[in-house]
Design a protein around this motif. Structure first.
Motif, PDB file in Angstrom:
ATOM      1  N   ARG A 219       0.850  -1.192   0.000  1.00  0.00           N
ATOM      2  CA  ARG A 219       0.000   0.000   0.000  1.00  0.00           C
ATOM      3  C   ARG A 219       0.883   1.239   0.000  1.00  0.00           C
ATOM      4  NH1 ARG A 219      -2.798   3.145   4.026  1.00  0.00           N
ATOM      5  NH2 ARG A 219      -1.849   1.870   5.673  1.00  0.00           N
ATOM      6  N   CYS A 220       0.514   2.216  -0.806  1.00  0.00           N
ATOM      7  CA  CYS A 220       1.265   3.467  -0.868  1.00  0.00           C
ATOM      8  C   CYS A 220       0.863   4.344   0.315  1.00  0.00           C
ATOM      9  CB  CYS A 220       0.997   4.194  -2.190  1.00  0.00           C
ATOM     10  SG  CYS A 220       1.958   5.703  -2.418  1.00  0.00           S
ATOM     11  N   ARG A 221       1.837   4.685   1.160  1.00  0.00           N
ATOM     12  CA  ARG A 221       1.576   5.472   2.363  1.00  0.00           C
ATOM     13  C   ARG A 221       1.761   6.969   2.141  1.00  0.00           C
ATOM     14  NH1 ARG A 221       2.064   3.462   7.393  1.00  0.00           N
ATOM     15  NH2 ARG A 221       1.425   5.600   7.900  1.00  0.00           N
ATOM     16  N   ARG A 222       2.770   7.357   1.374  1.00  0.00           N
ATOM     17  CA  ARG A 222       3.064   8.769   1.169  1.00  0.00           C
ATOM     18  C   ARG A 222       3.508   8.988  -0.279  1.00  0.00           C
ATOM     19  NH1 ARG A 222       1.112   8.731   5.510  1.00  0.00           N
ATOM     20  NH2 ARG A 222       1.837   9.644   7.494  1.00  0.00           N
ATOM     21  N   VAL A 223       3.229  10.203  -0.786  1.00  0.00           N
ATOM     22  CA  VAL A 223       3.706  10.625  -2.101  1.00  0.00           C
ATOM     23  C   VAL A 223       4.385  11.977  -1.933  1.00  0.00           C
ATOM     24  CG1 VAL A 223       3.071  11.241  -4.450  1.00  0.00           C
ATOM     25  CG2 VAL A 223       1.864   9.373  -3.301  1.00  0.00           C
ATOM     26  N   TYR A 224       5.668  12.037  -2.282  1.00  0.00           N
ATOM     27  CA  TYR A 224       6.456  13.272  -2.163  1.00  0.00           C
ATOM     28  C   TYR A 224       6.715  13.790  -3.579  1.00  0.00           C
ATOM     29  CZ  TYR A 224       7.362  10.527   2.068  1.00  0.00           C
ATOM     30  OH  TYR A 224       7.231   9.728   3.188  1.00  0.00           O
ATOM     31  N   ALA A 225       6.067  14.880  -3.923  1.00  0.00           N
ATOM     32  CA  ALA A 225       6.122  15.355  -5.306  1.00  0.00           C
ATOM     33  C   ALA A 225       6.328  16.869  -5.346  1.00  0.00           C
ATOM     34  CB  ALA A 225       4.842  14.976  -6.047  1.00  0.00           C
TER      35      ALA A 225
END
Length: 295
Positions: A219-225
């Motif tokens: 599962r994707c917990r965080r997205v840093y963009a």
């Protein structure tokens, strides 16, 4: 790209082979660009290996003997201090895979962003779950890998022993509520047929749970963009387990793992005039002992 080994015994020399993709390839078989491996990284204990390819996929391998040895509870430093030799070379088996990145398009810059995985970095294990950072040219993602125990049905018994009196009572009660024995939904026909074979719908669900196996969910917990103007070429986790840095050709940013909408720029080598660039780039892996006063 990866190096694979083949062996039959620990005393036999390793047979090293060069491979850029997973699996065996026939001579002359076309190589798809999305299948080429672009990054890989070991978890600090050495029990897990993550591999990313140009198609944005991440495949995780698990050491076959890592979870079942008597020393599996020891740390890496403790294992290195033990005075014994391994009886066999380590082998890794497939654990799970997931699609980390998808191709995107930056409409402001009219730029296509590839899904290729540039770097993979393992984070500290928490509550029995593994965490891994993956990045393409513009976006970093934090993934959680959690093991689940899954029960598998081994066999089903369509004719378990039941009380014939209860079955007959249920059948009579069902028919008595129907005025027309030949109604169109087929229920009466189904029940009368099952009376002849001594089976009922309620009996068909009886089964035997036999096998319990481990499976992994991601599962994707965080997205840093939206923090790098240039392509990200490296990421590195800090020893505190709470922060990490990301670098492109000219800048290094500091992140808190739990905060995805804010970062701090700690190194900026972008000149006021872009024509003054000399072609050098920065890499956090080459910076030893980096410190931030508030960390």
């Amino acid at each position: 790209m990866t190096l694979s080994t083949e062996h039959s015994h620990s005393s036999t020399p390793l047979d090293w082979k060069f491979s850029q993709v997973f699996g065996e390839r026939a001579p002359g078989e076309d190589l798809q660009d999305v299948d080429i491996i672009s990054s890989m990284g070991f978890e600090k204990s050495g029990d897990y290996l993550a591999v990313g390819d140009r198609g944005g996929r991440v495949v995780i391998f698990e050491r076959k003997d890592g979870k079942y040895t008597s020393n599996g509870h020891l740390s890496r430093n403790e294992l290195e201090q033990l005075d014994f030799s391994f009886t066999s070379h380590p082998e890794f088996q497939y654990k799970t895979e997931f699609q980390s990145h998808e191709p995107e398009f930056d409409y402001l810059k009219s730029l296509e962003i590839e899904e290729k995985i540039n770097k993979l970095r393992w984070c500290d294990t928490q509550n029995g779950s593994q965490f891994i950072l993956s990045t393409n040219d513009k976006t970093i993602k934090l993934w959680k890998v959690k093991e689940h125990r899954v029960k598998k049905v081994k066999e089903m018994n369509p004719n378990p022993p039941v009380c014939s009196e209860n079955a007959l009572l249920a059948e009579r009660s069902f028919i008595s509520g129907q005025d027309n024995p030949s109604f169109g939904n087929g229920y009466l026909l189904e029940w009368t047929e099952k009376m002849g074979s001594n089976t009922f719908p309620s009996q068909e669900v009886h089964s035997k749970i036999a096998d319990i196996e481990d499976t992994a969910r991601t599962r994707c917990r965080r997205v840093y963009a939206h923090a790098h103007d240039f392509n990200i070429n490296s990421i590195s986790t800090n020893s505190d387990g709470e922060t990490f840095v990301s670098a492109d050709d000219l800048r290094i940013n500091l992140w808190n793992i739990e905060i995805s909408n804010q970062c701090f720029n700690i190194i900026d080598m972008k000149p006021s005039n872009m024509e003054d660039l000399t072609g050098n780039s920065v890499d956090p892996q080459n910076i030893t002992g980096w410190r931030i006063p508030w960390v």
